[in-house]
Write a protein that holds these residues in place. Structure first.
Motif: not given
Length: 192
Positions: A100-115
């Motif tokens: 089940i070894f799965d090589l992954r090539f991905t791209s995307g977004l991340r949102y970090d809230t204020p502290r």
């Protein structure tokens, strides 16, 4: 005349004495010092990151403990939004490591809230990435994605929950196959 001479001498002496008198004038002044607010270092920044996680593999595969690893570059765009330009990684089952070894090539977004003060200065994050995954055992690939949420513990460290999904289909001379599986677990990430 003696009186006039004594008066003139006294006048000259008094003028010269007045010229040598030092006057001290003190003025009270209020000095205002402008204090700047303490500088708070932003936790949002661009950089290389590495992450790893453990969890449970489930779906169209045997349920198993799972392990994932990834590395890539995140570019902070603005106001807590970052673009994971490219992430290279894999996930696999522990007992079926090669199957089940799965090589992954991905791209995307991340949102970090204020502290947040109620989180003792920590912030929260959410991310979504998608791309292409390749399973060498099947010699096939397909759509892969990740959805994650968690807490940013410091400027360089995050801890959260993750679901990494796979959706692949392939065919051989006899059958057409399709499989959907994924890993649900916890993930820790370090960004430099």
């Amino acid at each position: 005349m003696k009186k006039l001479l004594i008066a003139a001498i006294c006048g000259v002496l008094s003028l010269s004495a007045s010229a040598q008198t030092i006057k001290s004038v003190s003025t009270e002044r209020t000095i205002t010092v402008k204090q700047e607010a303490p500088k708070v270092e932003s936790w949002n920044h661009s950089g290389w990151f590495v992450n790893t996680g453990i969890g449970v593999l489930a779906g169209d595969v045997d349920t198993d403990f799972a392990w994932e690893f990834g590395t890539g570059y995140r570019w902070h765009i603005a106001s807590g939004v970052s673009w994971e330009i490219l992430r290279l990684g894999f996930n696999t089952g522990v007992s079926n490591f090669t199957e089940i070894f799965d090589l992954r090539f991905t791209s995307g977004l991340r949102y970090d809230t204020p502290r947040f003060d109620f989180l003792k200065g920590k912030s929260l994050y959410a991310n979504f990435v998608c791309g292409y995954g390749y399973v060498p055992e099947f010699e096939e690939g397909g759509f892969v994605y990740e959805i994650g949420v968690g807490a940013k513990l410091s400027r360089h460290c995050s801890l959260g929950l993750v679901w990494q999904g796979n959706s692949m289909s392939w065919e051989d001379s006899w059958y057409e196959y399709s499989a959907k599986w994924g890993m649900f677990g916890i993930k820790i990430e370090i960004i430099h």
